[in-house]
Scaffold this motif. Structure first.
Motif, mmCIF file in Angstrom:
data_model
loop_
_atom_site.group_PDB
_atom_site.id
_atom_site.type_symbol
_atom_site.label_atom_id
_atom_site.label_comp_id
_atom_site.label_asym_id
_atom_site.label_seq_id
_atom_site.Cartn_x
_atom_site.Cartn_y
_atom_site.Cartn_z
ATOM 1 N N MET A 82 0.794 -1.341 0.009
ATOM 2 C CA MET A 82 0.048 -0.178 -0.146
ATOM 3 C C MET A 82 0.920 1.480 -0.015
ATOM 4 O O MET A 82 0.612 2.367 -0.389
ATOM 5 N N THR A 83 2.089 0.913 0.545
ATOM 6 C CA THR A 83 3.070 2.250 0.550
ATOM 7 C C THR A 83 4.399 2.110 0.311
ATOM 8 O O THR A 83 4.698 0.746 0.132
ATOM 9 N N HIS A 84 5.262 3.330 -0.201
ATOM 10 C CA HIS A 84 6.372 2.992 -0.482
ATOM 11 C C HIS A 84 7.105 4.050 0.103
ATOM 12 O O HIS A 84 6.460 5.132 0.453
ATOM 13 N N SER A 85 8.358 4.011 -0.098
ATOM 14 C CA SER A 85 9.168 5.287 0.627
ATOM 15 C C SER A 85 9.844 6.225 -0.622
ATOM 16 O O SER A 85 9.901 5.802 -1.658
ATOM 17 N N GLN A 86 9.398 7.611 -0.445
ATOM 18 C CA GLN A 86 9.924 8.621 -1.470
ATOM 19 C C GLN A 86 11.160 9.049 -0.901
ATOM 20 O O GLN A 86 11.725 8.232 -0.295
ATOM 21 N N SER A 87 11.714 9.803 -1.679
ATOM 22 C CA SER A 87 13.454 10.179 -1.240
ATOM 23 C C SER A 87 13.530 10.905 0.189
ATOM 24 O O SER A 87 14.645 10.707 0.556
ATOM 25 N N ASP A 88 12.451 11.385 0.737
ATOM 26 C CA ASP A 88 12.577 11.704 2.090
ATOM 27 C C ASP A 88 12.160 10.697 3.023
ATOM 28 O O ASP A 88 12.012 10.880 4.229
ATOM 29 N N ARG A 89 11.862 9.650 2.603
ATOM 30 C CA ARG A 89 11.667 8.214 3.313
ATOM 31 C C ARG A 89 10.475 8.326 4.150
ATOM 32 O O ARG A 89 10.013 7.478 5.001
ATOM 33 N N ARG A 90 9.493 9.311 3.726
ATOM 34 C CA ARG A 90 8.200 9.311 4.472
ATOM 35 C C ARG A 90 7.377 8.217 3.760
ATOM 36 O O ARG A 90 7.377 7.893 2.675
ATOM 37 N N PRO A 91 6.573 7.406 4.515
ATOM 38 C CA PRO A 91 5.507 6.478 3.876
ATOM 39 C C PRO A 91 4.603 7.373 3.019
ATOM 40 O O PRO A 91 4.034 8.212 3.423
ATOM 41 N N TRP A 92 4.683 6.574 2.113
ATOM 42 C CA TRP A 92 3.723 7.282 0.796
ATOM 43 C C TRP A 92 2.603 6.277 0.289
ATOM 44 O O TRP A 92 2.876 5.096 0.141
ATOM 45 N N CYS A 93 1.588 6.839 0.207
ATOM 46 C CA CYS A 93 0.361 6.077 -0.517
ATOM 47 C C CYS A 93 0.568 5.875 -2.018
ATOM 48 O O CYS A 93 0.420 6.930 -2.627
ATOM 49 N N ARG A 94 0.236 4.541 -2.350
ATOM 50 C CA ARG A 94 0.575 4.488 -3.740
ATOM 51 C C ARG A 94 -0.697 4.836 -4.565
ATOM 52 O O ARG A 94 -0.546 5.204 -5.615
ATOM 53 N N ALA A 95 -1.800 4.846 -3.921
ATOM 54 C CA ALA A 95 -3.277 4.898 -4.525
ATOM 55 C C ALA A 95 -3.331 6.683 -4.875
ATOM 56 O O ALA A 95 -3.656 7.015 -6.179
ATOM 57 N N CYS A 96 -3.344 7.406 -4.072
ATOM 58 C CA CYS A 96 -3.397 8.948 -4.211
ATOM 59 C C CYS A 96 -2.089 9.414 -4.326
ATOM 60 O O CYS A 96 -2.232 10.759 -4.433
ATOM 61 N N GLU A 97 -0.978 8.964 -4.191
ATOM 62 C CA GLU A 97 0.078 9.417 -4.210
ATOM 63 C C GLU A 97 0.313 10.632 -3.196
ATOM 64 O O GLU A 97 0.964 11.773 -3.749
ATOM 65 N N ARG A 98 0.029 10.312 -2.139
ATOM 66 C CA ARG A 98 0.290 11.607 -1.198
ATOM 67 C C ARG A 98 0.852 10.629 0.218
ATOM 68 O O ARG A 98 0.842 9.681 0.341
ATOM 69 N N PRO A 99 1.522 11.443 0.933
ATOM 70 C CA PRO A 99 2.093 11.106 2.294
ATOM 71 C C PRO A 99 0.885 10.319 2.887
ATOM 72 O O PRO A 99 -0.210 11.008 3.097
ATOM 73 N N VAL A 100 1.322 9.226 3.768
ATOM 74 C CA VAL A 100 0.345 8.400 4.389
ATOM 75 C C VAL A 100 -0.492 9.421 5.500
ATOM 76 O O VAL A 100 -1.550 9.146 5.555
ATOM 77 N N SER A 101 0.434 10.279 5.935
ATOM 78 C CA SER A 101 -0.223 11.054 6.934
ATOM 79 C C SER A 101 -1.145 12.056 6.473
ATOM 80 O O SER A 101 -2.150 12.690 7.053
ATOM 81 N N HIS A 102 -1.317 12.444 5.204
ATOM 82 C CA HIS A 102 -2.108 12.951 4.506
ATOM 83 C C HIS A 102 -2.771 12.417 3.391
ATOM 84 O O HIS A 102 -3.499 13.083 2.350
ATOM 85 N N CYS A 103 -3.274 11.078 3.353
ATOM 86 C CA CYS A 103 -3.787 10.247 2.328
ATOM 87 C C CYS A 103 -5.228 10.713 2.381
ATOM 88 O O CYS A 103 -5.989 10.911 3.279
ATOM 89 N N LEU A 104 -5.684 10.954 1.253
ATOM 90 C CA LEU A 104 -6.848 11.093 0.775
ATOM 91 C C LEU A 104 -8.014 10.005 0.399
ATOM 92 O O LEU A 104 -8.976 10.293 0.048
ATOM 93 N N CYS A 105 -7.546 8.971 0.355
ATOM 94 C CA CYS A 105 -8.380 7.833 -0.199
ATOM 95 C C CYS A 105 -9.622 7.835 0.452
ATOM 96 O O CYS A 105 -10.572 7.262 -0.324
ATOM 97 N N GLN A 106 -9.848 7.634 1.633
ATOM 98 C CA GLN A 106 -10.950 7.682 2.241
ATOM 99 C C GLN A 106 -12.001 8.494 1.880
ATOM 100 O O GLN A 106 -13.322 8.440 1.936
ATOM 101 N N LEU A 107 -11.453 9.700 1.376
ATOM 102 C CA LEU A 107 -12.444 10.689 0.786
ATOM 103 C C LEU A 107 -12.672 10.572 -0.674
ATOM 104 O O LEU A 107 -13.631 11.393 -1.045
#
Length: 208
Positions: free
Chosen positions: A1-26
């Motif tokens: 569900m997630t991968h690491s970007q260059s800043d190593r923050r968890p990243w949502c593959r679906a909405c391509e946002r940081p997991v902390s700001h994931c928009l998928c549920q909306l």
């Protein structure tokens, strides 16, 4: 569900946002009779305020193509040439007619949107004669964008997701596509919170 970007923050593959700001549920899962084709300039792909991606994710009958110039061998190029469809380009200008709900045409309908700055959108149009050949339609005058953290280049300019929602509402007045704007509003609110009230008020409050 997630991968690491260059800043190593968890990243949502679906909405391509940081997991902390994931928009998928909306993001809703809406159907439409009209097929939406969004052609996005490649430079917009990683933009943090990528509303085209939200628009396409929320619609079953929508497609996102990231390209500046279309290949004549591509499926999309063939789609645009298919006379069995009523295909129109949503793009304002002197050659555009007002987008209508029910034209006297029984063919399935496809609406093409160009995603990018006005300069980039015009470049996509310039580089693709197949797009220049499409009938052009425009939204009604007097519309106002909710895009409070980007100054509009001209009166009535909308973000891609706002343009898509407005257009679908005109073509299919019996359906409600407003849920597509829920993740868009959350995206804007998150950016305003991140920049802080002082910076927002200084740079954007006068344009709201």
């Amino acid at each position: 569900m997630t991968h690491s970007q260059s800043d190593r923050r968890p990243w949502c593959r679906a909405c391509e946002r940081p997991v902390s700001h994931c928009l998928c549920q909306l993001i809703p899962d809406l159907d439409s009779r009209t097929h939406l084709l969004v052609i996005q300039h490649p430079s917009e792909r990683r933009h943090p305020l990528n509303t085209a991606r939200l628009l396409v994710r929320g619609l079953r009958n929508a497609q996102l193509l990231i390209a500046e110039q279309l290949s004549e061998q591509s499926d999309v190029y063939q789609q645009l040439q298919d006379s069995a469809w009523r295909t129109e380009l949503l793009f304002p200008g002197a050659d555009s007619t007002l987008l209508l709900a029910a034209p006297a045409d029984n063919r399935p309908r496809r609406l093409v949107l160009l995603d990018g700055t006005w300069r980039k959108a015009r470049r996509i149009l310039h580089l693709n004669p197949i797009l220049q050949q499409l009938p052009r339609v425009a939204l009604p005058a007097g519309l106002h964008s909710r895009y409070r953290i980007r100054k509009a280049p001209m009166e009535g300019a909308l973000s891609t997701i706002e343009a898509g929602v407005t257009a679908l509402g005109i073509i299919e007045p019996g359906s409600d596509f407003s849920l597509l704007l829920t993740p868009f509003e959350a995206l804007i609110e998150g950016q305003i919170e991140a920049m802080g009230d002082e910076r927002f008020n200084r740079n954007y409050r006068s344009s709201v």
